[in-house]
Design a protein around this motif. Structure first.
Motif, PDB file in Angstrom:
ATOM      1  N   GLN A  54       0.823  -1.215   0.000  1.00  0.00           N
ATOM      2  CA  GLN A  54       0.000   0.000   0.000  1.00  0.00           C
ATOM      3  C   GLN A  54       0.851   1.256   0.000  1.00  0.00           C
ATOM      4  O   GLN A  54       0.413   2.298  -0.485  1.00  0.00           O
ATOM      5  N   GLN A  61       4.271  -5.405  -3.448  1.00  0.00           N
ATOM      6  CA  GLN A  61       3.082  -5.617  -4.274  1.00  0.00           C
ATOM      7  C   GLN A  61       3.143  -6.986  -4.949  1.00  0.00           C
ATOM      8  O   GLN A  61       2.150  -7.714  -4.996  1.00  0.00           O
ATOM      9  N   TRP A  87      -2.626  -6.201  -7.975  1.00  0.00           N
ATOM     10  CA  TRP A  87      -1.350  -5.957  -7.299  1.00  0.00           C
ATOM     11  C   TRP A  87      -0.174  -6.254  -8.227  1.00  0.00           C
ATOM     12  O   TRP A  87       0.836  -5.534  -8.201  1.00  0.00           O
TER      13      TRP A  87
END
Length: 135
Positions: A54, A61, A87
Protein backbone atom coordinates in the motif's frame (compact mmCIF):
# COMPACT_ATOMS: atom_id res chain seq x y z
CA UNK A 1 33.90 -12.70 14.85
CA UNK A 2 30.42 -11.68 13.80
CA UNK A 3 27.49 -13.80 14.98
CA UNK A 4 24.13 -13.18 13.36
CA UNK A 5 21.22 -13.12 15.81
CA UNK A 6 18.01 -13.66 13.84
CA UNK A 7 15.83 -12.98 16.88
CA UNK A 8 17.48 -9.61 17.45
CA UNK A 9 17.29 -8.81 13.75
CA UNK A 10 13.57 -9.63 13.74
CA UNK A 11 12.97 -7.35 16.72
CA UNK A 12 14.86 -4.55 14.98
CA UNK A 13 12.84 -4.91 11.77
CA UNK A 14 9.55 -5.25 13.69
CA UNK A 15 10.24 -2.01 15.56
CA UNK A 16 11.18 -0.18 12.36
CA UNK A 17 8.09 -1.60 10.61
CA UNK A 18 5.88 -0.31 13.44
CA UNK A 19 7.33 3.14 12.74
CA UNK A 20 6.30 2.87 9.07
CA UNK A 21 9.62 1.95 7.44
CA UNK A 22 8.67 0.18 4.20
CA UNK A 23 11.91 -1.77 3.78
CA UNK A 24 11.54 -3.04 7.35
CA UNK A 25 7.98 -4.14 6.49
CA UNK A 26 9.43 -6.22 3.67
CA UNK A 27 12.22 -7.69 5.80
CA UNK A 28 9.99 -8.69 8.72
CA UNK A 29 7.42 -10.11 6.28
CA UNK A 30 10.14 -12.28 4.76
CA UNK A 31 11.24 -13.38 8.23
CA UNK A 32 7.68 -14.37 9.18
CA UNK A 33 7.24 -16.17 5.87
CA UNK A 34 10.40 -18.20 6.40
CA UNK A 35 10.28 -18.52 10.19
CA UNK A 36 13.67 -16.84 10.49
CA UNK A 37 14.14 -15.33 13.96
CA UNK A 38 10.39 -15.53 14.60
CA UNK A 39 7.80 -18.27 14.55
CA UNK A 40 6.67 -18.85 10.98
CA UNK A 41 3.38 -17.03 10.42
CA UNK A 42 2.14 -16.51 6.87
CA UNK A 43 -0.72 -14.26 8.01
CA UNK A 44 1.68 -11.85 9.74
CA UNK A 45 3.92 -11.94 6.67
CA UNK A 46 0.89 -11.13 4.54
CA UNK A 47 -0.07 -8.15 6.73
CA UNK A 48 3.44 -6.69 6.47
CA UNK A 49 3.58 -7.24 2.69
CA UNK A 50 0.19 -5.54 2.36
CA UNK A 51 1.32 -2.52 4.40
CA UNK A 52 4.45 -2.14 2.25
CA UNK A 53 2.43 -2.76 -0.93
CA UNK A 54 0.00 0.00 0.00
CA UNK A 55 3.01 2.29 0.48
CA UNK A 56 3.94 1.61 -3.17
CA UNK A 57 6.80 -0.86 -2.78
CA UNK A 58 6.84 -2.93 -6.00
CA UNK A 59 8.46 -5.97 -4.40
CA UNK A 60 5.82 -5.96 -1.67
CA UNK A 61 3.08 -5.62 -4.27
CA UNK A 62 4.56 -8.64 -6.04
CA UNK A 63 4.85 -10.70 -2.86
CA UNK A 64 1.36 -9.78 -1.67
CA UNK A 65 -0.08 -10.85 -5.03
CA UNK A 66 1.84 -14.12 -4.84
CA UNK A 67 0.43 -14.71 -1.36
CA UNK A 68 -3.12 -13.90 -2.48
CA UNK A 69 -3.10 -16.21 -5.46
CA UNK A 70 -0.28 -18.74 -5.58
CA UNK A 71 -0.09 -19.41 -1.83
CA UNK A 72 -3.85 -19.42 -1.32
CA UNK A 73 -5.78 -22.59 -0.67
CA UNK A 74 -7.76 -23.68 -3.72
CA UNK A 75 -11.04 -22.51 -2.16
CA UNK A 76 -9.72 -18.93 -1.76
CA UNK A 77 -7.88 -18.66 -5.07
CA UNK A 78 -10.99 -17.86 -7.12
CA UNK A 79 -11.95 -14.88 -4.93
CA UNK A 80 -8.33 -13.66 -4.82
CA UNK A 81 -7.62 -13.71 -8.55
CA UNK A 82 -8.78 -10.15 -9.31
CA UNK A 83 -6.94 -8.47 -6.41
CA UNK A 84 -3.82 -10.53 -7.18
CA UNK A 85 -3.85 -9.34 -10.79
CA UNK A 86 -4.34 -5.72 -9.66
CA UNK A 87 -1.35 -5.96 -7.30
CA UNK A 88 0.81 -7.58 -9.99
CA UNK A 89 -0.05 -4.82 -12.45
CA UNK A 90 0.78 -2.20 -9.79
CA UNK A 91 4.10 -3.96 -9.16
CA UNK A 92 4.89 -3.87 -12.89
CA UNK A 93 4.02 -0.15 -13.09
CA UNK A 94 6.33 0.47 -10.14
CA UNK A 95 9.27 -1.35 -11.67
CA UNK A 96 9.05 -4.98 -10.50
CA UNK A 97 10.47 -7.49 -12.91
CA UNK A 98 9.11 -10.93 -13.77
CA UNK A 99 5.47 -9.97 -13.35
CA UNK A 100 4.40 -11.07 -16.82
CA UNK A 101 5.05 -14.77 -16.10
CA UNK A 102 2.84 -14.63 -13.01
CA UNK A 103 0.07 -12.86 -14.95
CA UNK A 104 0.36 -15.44 -17.73
CA UNK A 105 0.08 -18.25 -15.20
CA UNK A 106 -3.02 -16.70 -13.64
CA UNK A 107 -4.59 -16.43 -17.10
CA UNK A 108 -3.67 -20.05 -17.81
CA UNK A 109 -5.26 -21.10 -14.50
CA UNK A 110 -8.44 -19.14 -15.36
CA UNK A 111 -8.63 -20.97 -18.69
CA UNK A 112 -7.67 -24.50 -17.60
CA UNK A 113 -8.04 -24.69 -13.82
CA UNK A 114 -4.47 -26.08 -13.64
CA UNK A 115 -1.86 -24.25 -11.62
CA UNK A 116 1.83 -24.89 -12.21
CA UNK A 117 4.53 -24.39 -9.63
CA UNK A 118 6.17 -21.22 -10.96
CA UNK A 119 9.27 -21.72 -8.85
CA UNK A 120 10.09 -24.72 -11.04
CA UNK A 121 9.84 -22.73 -14.27
CA UNK A 122 13.11 -21.90 -16.07
CA UNK A 123 14.19 -18.34 -15.39
CA UNK A 124 11.70 -17.75 -12.60
CA UNK A 125 13.30 -16.32 -9.49
CA UNK A 126 11.42 -15.01 -6.45
CA UNK A 127 14.59 -13.38 -5.15
CA UNK A 128 13.75 -9.85 -6.17
CA UNK A 129 17.03 -8.37 -4.98
CA UNK A 130 19.10 -7.13 -7.87
CA UNK A 131 22.56 -8.56 -8.00
CA UNK A 132 25.39 -6.08 -7.77
CA UNK A 133 27.29 -5.93 -11.00
CA UNK A 134 31.03 -5.65 -11.04
CA UNK A 135 32.20 -2.41 -12.73
Amino acid sequence: DFVQDDHLTARFFARAAEQGHTEAQMRIADMYAEGCGVEQDREKANRHWLTAAQAGDPDAQWMYAMFLFFDAPEAERKKNVRPAKRWLRAAARNGAIGVSLALQEIKRWEETGVLRNLSEEPGFDLDLEEEDEEP
